[in-house]
Design an enzyme around this catalytic site. Structure first.
Site, PDB file in Angstrom:
ATOM      1  N   LYS A  52       0.836  -1.204   0.000  1.00 14.02           N
ATOM      2  CA  LYS A  52       0.000   0.000   0.000  1.00 14.02           C
ATOM      3  C   LYS A  52       0.870   1.253   0.000  1.00 14.02           C
ATOM      4  O   LYS A  52       0.628   2.193  -0.761  1.00 14.02           O
ATOM      5  CB  LYS A  52      -0.938  -0.017   1.219  1.00 14.02           C
ATOM      6  CG  LYS A  52      -2.018  -1.100   1.115  1.00 14.02           C
ATOM      7  CD  LYS A  52      -2.798  -1.297   2.403  1.00 14.02           C
ATOM      8  CE  LYS A  52      -3.711  -2.519   2.285  1.00 14.02           C
ATOM      9  NZ  LYS A  52      -4.436  -2.852   3.519  1.00 14.02           N
ATOM     10  N   GLN A  96      -4.409  -1.598   9.786  1.00 15.25           N
ATOM     11  CA  GLN A  96      -4.346  -2.917   9.145  1.00 15.25           C
ATOM     12  C   GLN A  96      -4.894  -4.005  10.073  1.00 15.25           C
ATOM     13  O   GLN A  96      -4.492  -4.106  11.228  1.00 15.25           O
ATOM     14  CB  GLN A  96      -2.886  -3.222   8.759  1.00 15.25           C
ATOM     15  CG  GLN A  96      -2.692  -4.530   8.027  1.00 15.25           C
ATOM     16  CD  GLN A  96      -3.335  -4.540   6.631  1.00 15.25           C
ATOM     17  OE1 GLN A  96      -3.266  -3.569   5.889  1.00 15.25           O
ATOM     18  NE2 GLN A  96      -3.988  -5.639   6.287  1.00 15.25           N
ATOM     19  N   ASP A 119     -10.794   2.587   4.080  1.00 14.96           N
ATOM     20  CA  ASP A 119     -11.032   1.142   3.955  1.00 14.96           C
ATOM     21  C   ASP A 119     -12.521   0.844   3.784  1.00 14.96           C
ATOM     22  O   ASP A 119     -12.891  -0.263   3.393  1.00 14.96           O
ATOM     23  CB  ASP A 119     -10.540   0.413   5.221  1.00 14.96           C
ATOM     24  CG  ASP A 119      -9.225  -0.323   5.001  1.00 14.96           C
ATOM     25  OD1 ASP A 119      -8.888  -0.578   3.825  1.00 14.96           O
ATOM     26  OD2 ASP A 119      -8.561  -0.638   5.999  1.00 14.96           O
TER      27      ASP A 119
END
Ligand code: NAD
Length: 295
Positions: A52, A96, A119
């Site tokens: 990412k 994460q 997200d």
């Protein structure tokens, strides 16, 4: 059979994102800024986060990686989330998952400001998706939507079978396909671990989305001729002929199913490639105040 080439699409999208960054800079604005929080040292999470961050660099975004030790108390992580929520230089951020067991993932997800939740996991953003309102779509479903649009695959009136009902892939995909408009207006069946006869459903599908986590679960005799197959699964299987001792396969038996499919995603090089660029697309939307206008 035509491959749904996630790698090529991701490259196209990255060059579009670079152009968008150039336009922002030319207008005297700053580059979009994504922050990523990684707690602990789960090897898979480290790889995902590294990808990412690298992808941000490739398109000219600013990125910050904040690493915390595995024993970080939940309260400390909540404090960091709060700081990021109020940091005007950060457009969007991710924490994460999975988190170490002593941290409640739901509490962390709820603490992220929906405006910065690139997200798309916050229930506010999920609810907006379910109602068809502008939102940050979760990265993998967003990538699949983008892939379907760019290959102009028809969905209206089609029988879609989604295998798997996770919050991050199966359930949002089922919602998106059943919504009004494109790529929706389909008739959707959701299969899961308690489904009595999976093959009965997959055999009548025009479009199959497989998000299960079982290597090569979907076999050629479970699909019809001309099916469109979106394989989300990423599974490691032992392969002594490879240097690393393993290879990646999807939830679909590619060799067999590709003989019957009209379109199919490869693994790797399919959905996975789209997932990372989707996070970047959400970050650009955050920077531009497209979903939630900036104050
Ligand atoms: P999950 O583990 O959260 O859920 C799996 C789902 O599969 C469950 O809903 C379960 O009911 C269903 N299931 C289990 N056994 C089944 C069976 N025998 N028949 C039918 N359904 C069954 O899954 P997830 O997080 O959605 O991930 C699924 C797969 O996709 C994994 O391989 C994961 O690594 C991969 N994944 C890939 C990406 C990507 O970017 N390509 C992103 C997320 C997940």
């Amino acid at each position: 059979m035509e491959l749904l080439d996630g790698k090529k699409l991701a490259q196209d999208i990255k060059s579009e994102l670079r152009q968008a960054v150039d336009a922002l800079l030319a207008a005297g604005k700053r580059a979009p800024h994504l922050a990523a929080v990684l707690v602990g040292d789960d090897p898979a999470s480290q790889v995902y986060v590294r990808n990412k961050v690298q992808s941000c660099e490739q398109v000219g975004f600013r990125s910050s990686l904040i690493r915390l030790p595995a024993d970080t108390p939940e309260a400390e992580l909540l404090e960091l989330v709060d700081q990021l929520n109020f940091d005007a230089t950060v457009d969007g951020f991710i924490v994460q998952l999975p988190l170490p067991r002593h941290i409640n993932e739901e509490r962390i997800t709820l603490a992220i400001a929906p405006e910065k939740d690139v997200d798309g996991f916050h229930p506010v953003n999920f609810g907006r998706m379910a109602q068809g309102l502008p939102t940050y779509l979760p990265a993998t479903p967003y990538g699949i939507v983008e892939m379907i649009k760019r290959y102009e695959l028809p969905t209206q009136g089609r029988e879609v079978v989604v295998v798997g009902r996770s919050n991050i892939v199966g359930t949002p995909m089922a919602i998106l396909f059943s919504r009004k408009g494109y790529p929706g207006d389909a008739t959707v069946t959701v299969c899961h671990s308690r489904t009595a006869d999976l093959a009965f459903h997959t055999r009548r599908a025009d479009i199959i989305v497989a998000a299960v986590g079982i290597p090569e679960l979907i076999k050629a005799d479970m699909v019809k001729e001309g099916v469109v197959v979106i394989d989300v699964g990423i599974n490691r299987i032992a392969d002594p002929s490879r240097e690393k001792g393993f290879r990646l396969v999807g939830d679909v038996d590619f060799e067999g199913v590709s003989q019957k499919a009209a379109f199919i995603t490869p693994v790797p090089g399919g959905v996975g490639q789209m997932t990372v660029v989707s996070l970047l697309m959400n970050t650009l939307k955050a920077a531009q105040g497209e979903i939630y206008p900036k104050a």
